[in-house]
Design a protein around this motif. Sequence first.
Motif, PDB file in Angstrom:
ATOM      1  N   GLU A 159       2.398  34.530  48.155  1.00  0.00           N
ATOM      2  CA  GLU A 159       1.701  35.804  47.964  1.00  0.00           C
ATOM      3  C   GLU A 159       2.045  36.877  48.974  1.00  0.00           C
ATOM      4  O   GLU A 159       1.386  37.910  49.052  1.00  0.00           O
ATOM      5  CB  GLU A 159       0.178  35.600  47.864  1.00  0.00           C
ATOM      6  CG  GLU A 159      -0.162  34.729  46.671  1.00  0.00           C
ATOM      7  CD  GLU A 159      -1.575  34.922  46.174  1.00  0.00           C
ATOM      8  OE1 GLU A 159      -2.347  35.623  46.830  1.00  0.00           O
ATOM      9  OE2 GLU A 159      -1.877  34.374  45.109  1.00  0.00           O
ATOM     10  N   GLN A 218      -3.346  40.124  37.144  1.00  0.00           N
ATOM     11  CA  GLN A 218      -4.646  40.664  37.556  1.00  0.00           C
ATOM     12  C   GLN A 218      -4.523  41.464  38.864  1.00  0.00           C
ATOM     13  O   GLN A 218      -4.995  42.598  38.957  1.00  0.00           O
ATOM     14  CB  GLN A 218      -5.642  39.523  37.735  1.00  0.00           C
ATOM     15  CG  GLN A 218      -6.967  39.950  38.348  1.00  0.00           C
ATOM     16  CD  GLN A 218      -7.899  38.765  38.597  1.00  0.00           C
ATOM     17  OE1 GLN A 218      -8.471  38.207  37.659  1.00  0.00           O
ATOM     18  NE2 GLN A 218      -8.051  38.365  39.838  1.00  0.00           N
ATOM     19  N   ASP A 219      -3.887  40.854  39.859  1.00  0.00           N
ATOM     20  CA  ASP A 219      -3.796  41.503  41.179  1.00  0.00           C
ATOM     21  C   ASP A 219      -3.097  42.852  41.116  1.00  0.00           C
ATOM     22  O   ASP A 219      -3.499  43.805  41.776  1.00  0.00           O
ATOM     23  CB  ASP A 219      -3.005  40.625  42.164  1.00  0.00           C
ATOM     24  CG  ASP A 219      -3.799  39.406  42.599  1.00  0.00           C
ATOM     25  OD1 ASP A 219      -4.972  39.299  42.203  1.00  0.00           O
ATOM     26  OD2 ASP A 219      -3.224  38.551  43.318  1.00  0.00           O
ATOM     27  N   SER A 252      -0.696  31.034  38.204  1.00  0.00           N
ATOM     28  CA  SER A 252      -0.031  31.954  39.144  1.00  0.00           C
ATOM     29  C   SER A 252       0.411  33.273  38.488  1.00  0.00           C
ATOM     30  O   SER A 252       0.248  34.339  39.076  1.00  0.00           O
ATOM     31  CB  SER A 252       1.152  31.268  39.827  1.00  0.00           C
ATOM     32  OG  SER A 252       2.165  30.991  38.894  1.00  0.00           O
ATOM     33  N   TRP A 290      -0.908  34.707  35.829  1.00  0.00           N
ATOM     34  CA  TRP A 290      -2.066  35.512  35.399  1.00  0.00           C
ATOM     35  C   TRP A 290      -2.770  36.130  36.594  1.00  0.00           C
ATOM     36  O   TRP A 290      -3.315  37.220  36.508  1.00  0.00           O
ATOM     37  CB  TRP A 290      -3.005  34.672  34.529  1.00  0.00           C
ATOM     38  CG  TRP A 290      -2.218  33.892  33.513  1.00  0.00           C
ATOM     39  CD1 TRP A 290      -2.249  32.553  33.307  1.00  0.00           C
ATOM     40  CD2 TRP A 290      -1.217  34.421  32.616  1.00  0.00           C
ATOM     41  NE1 TRP A 290      -1.339  32.201  32.324  1.00  0.00           N
ATOM     42  CE2 TRP A 290      -0.694  33.330  31.893  1.00  0.00           C
ATOM     43  CE3 TRP A 290      -0.704  35.689  32.349  1.00  0.00           C
ATOM     44  CZ2 TRP A 290       0.303  33.471  30.923  1.00  0.00           C
ATOM     45  CZ3 TRP A 290       0.299  35.839  31.390  1.00  0.00           C
ATOM     46  CH2 TRP A 290       0.785  34.740  30.691  1.00  0.00           C
ATOM     47  N   LYS A 291      -2.694  35.420  37.706  1.00  0.00           N
ATOM     48  CA  LYS A 291      -3.257  35.979  38.934  1.00  0.00           C
ATOM     49  C   LYS A 291      -2.470  37.231  39.331  1.00  0.00           C
ATOM     50  O   LYS A 291      -3.034  38.256  39.699  1.00  0.00           O
ATOM     51  CB  LYS A 291      -3.205  34.937  40.054  1.00  0.00           C
ATOM     52  CG  LYS A 291      -3.773  35.452  41.364  1.00  0.00           C
ATOM     53  CD  LYS A 291      -4.010  34.332  42.369  1.00  0.00           C
ATOM     54  CE  LYS A 291      -4.857  34.815  43.542  1.00  0.00           C
ATOM     55  NZ  LYS A 291      -4.337  36.025  44.176  1.00  0.00           N
ATOM     56  N   TYR A 314      -8.613  34.707  34.625  1.00  0.00           N
ATOM     57  CA  TYR A 314      -8.212  35.988  35.220  1.00  0.00           C
ATOM     58  C   TYR A 314      -8.486  37.160  34.275  1.00  0.00           C
ATOM     59  O   TYR A 314      -8.601  36.968  33.067  1.00  0.00           O
ATOM     60  CB  TYR A 314      -6.722  35.946  35.609  1.00  0.00           C
ATOM     61  CG  TYR A 314      -6.460  34.874  36.638  1.00  0.00           C
ATOM     62  CD1 TYR A 314      -6.696  35.122  37.988  1.00  0.00           C
ATOM     63  CD2 TYR A 314      -6.051  33.602  36.253  1.00  0.00           C
ATOM     64  CE1 TYR A 314      -6.508  34.125  38.940  1.00  0.00           C
ATOM     65  CE2 TYR A 314      -5.859  32.596  37.196  1.00  0.00           C
ATOM     66  CZ  TYR A 314      -6.098  32.871  38.532  1.00  0.00           C
ATOM     67  OH  TYR A 314      -5.929  31.886  39.464  1.00  0.00           O
TER      68      TYR A 314
END
Length: 632
Positions: free
Chosen positions: A106, A349-350, A343, A345-346, A377
């Motif tokens: 990340e 979203q982020d 991972s 979909w995160k 998410y």
Amino acid sequence: MKESFDVPLVEDAKYYEVDKSYKDNARTRDYKKTYREFLKAPDVFWEKIAGELEWFRKWDRVKEWNYPYAKWFVNAQCNITVNCLDRHVNDSRRNKVALIWRGDDEEERIFTYQKLYHEVMRFANGLKKLGVRKGDRVCIYMPIIPEQLIAMLACARIGAVHSVVFGGFGVGALNMRIQDAAAKVVVTADISVRRGKSISLKAIVDEAIINAPSVERVIVLIRDKEQPVELHKEIEIDYDELIADVPSECPAEVMDAEDPLFILYTSGSTGAPKGIVHTCAGYMVGTYYTTLHVFDLKDNDVYWCTADPGWITGHSYIVYGPFCAGATVVIAESTPDYPDPGSYWKLVQDLGVTIFYTAPTAIRMFMKVGEKWPNAYDLRSLRILGSVGEPLNPEAFEWYYEMIGKKKCPIVDTWWQTETGMQMVTTMIGEPMRPGFAGKAIPGVVADVVDKDGKPVKPGTGGFLVMREPWPAMLRTVYKNDERYRKYWETIKDCYTAGDLAVKGKDGYIMVIGRADDIIIVSGHNIGTAEVESALVSHKAVAEAAVIGKPDPMKGNSIKAFVILRVGHTPSDKLTSDLIYHVRMTLGPIAMPHEIEFVDKLPKTRSGKIMRRVLKAKELGIDPGDISTLED
Ligand code: WT7
């Protein structure tokens, strides 16, 4: 090529309508009308698009078609990086985010257009310092990191021809590509990171340049600062040192429209991979247009294509198309299932991703692990979904549409190839979608499904997918092998033959079924049977090998190898794993056989050609078709 195959029932596939708001706001508002306009005056159509871009000198003619050779934007002069960078820096996009990179831990790196512009020019000056000039070939073998894209753009800035090699390829594949292109410089990194682990890329480069005399320098980006690799100073140079003291301005080289922009290798049905050559102007116009119109890109979109820039998808729809269009591009050095299957979909979203472009194999993986992952998410930012690389089967389409797009986002299933350079067949935003069908030729392209004489087949009948007219981003030749280029246009009369089997519905929608030749598409990656066979035969225990693709629910196809051993070697589990490992080291993990069967004999024609079709039919328990040429 195959002459017959089973045709799925096409007419019972239903239509999915797209919300009217999409159509009303689409850049191509009326597909049919636009298509008719294009057919009436193709050159006017392309000229209008080209006119939106910046040129040092405009064209004398839009195209010159000398079957099978095309020139586009004749005598124009341009530099694609002027449209990717200068054009935006000089207007309101100067501070717009051009690139967001995510590592698998990340970590995040963000580049505005202004910053990217300067990084590209600095590296371009670094290349110049090493003596790289217009026309020289530079091999880029890097992980998905900003410097991979920067290196590509820097080459284009100075007119050097890049040959990007996917960072997952092994020593043999890399060596062959360096040698074929006679690359003067190789750009790499010490490591790539996958599933939290470091993989040494440089070690692979070290071996791959041993018998590659063209290589003068290797530029190494050192990512692991704690345990920095040692460089052999005579040939290797630290990326950061190289650009430490260079000016941050580098004028764009004036390129002729038809000067080569890059070479990209793709598997051929026979022999060594083919170096597909793309040129400056046509490729620029084609990728710019499709990025804007197929994805219906708007200025506030956050665009994420999950491919690696090392494939054509990344060249056209991570780097050149999106940057020419001034997009905000997301790249991630990540894996869809690490650290868990949420991972991607995160990340959506982020970062508030609005356009998401991936491959059917990833979608099928997500289907398998279940909807709890996307459901965890917020995916409401998504506006448009895309698919590429292999047929998007109806089950995967439906899952993608419901679970990811929440029955709102249109899906563009885009058919195209390394050779076509740009998307060719899809369902334009706003048009009804039909699961299983990619769609129709986009405005600008003339596609058809024909028999081996070039006659259109009846609806519901299978045939070969062809292009009837040249298009701007088409390949211009196969590097140092023009004969292989001509084959594309000489296999079926008056057509470009894509090598794919397809069916056309009554409505004109095209369903792509698979390859007509000896190319296996594994997880969306093209693998030539010939490549895997020659990797196997290079092992000391192997006398002969034949490779086939077997349908696989996740990967589309998996590779099965039939192997005849040399005298003195006997089949064993250990040998099986040795052979698999050997292919992995030679070609890379994507080309690894899934299964190996030891045999005493292979089916051959009387002239000695292996009949893979017979092996495959036997393996799958289906009719082998005509076997009159079989030896015995
Ligand atoms: C081959 C080209 C184009 C970028 C990725 C692959 C298959 C590609 C689709 C699709 C059905 C597809 C074809 C084609 N293919 N997209 N939407 N539906 N098949 O590029 O490695 O040059 O492979 O991929 O068989 O010929 P490539």
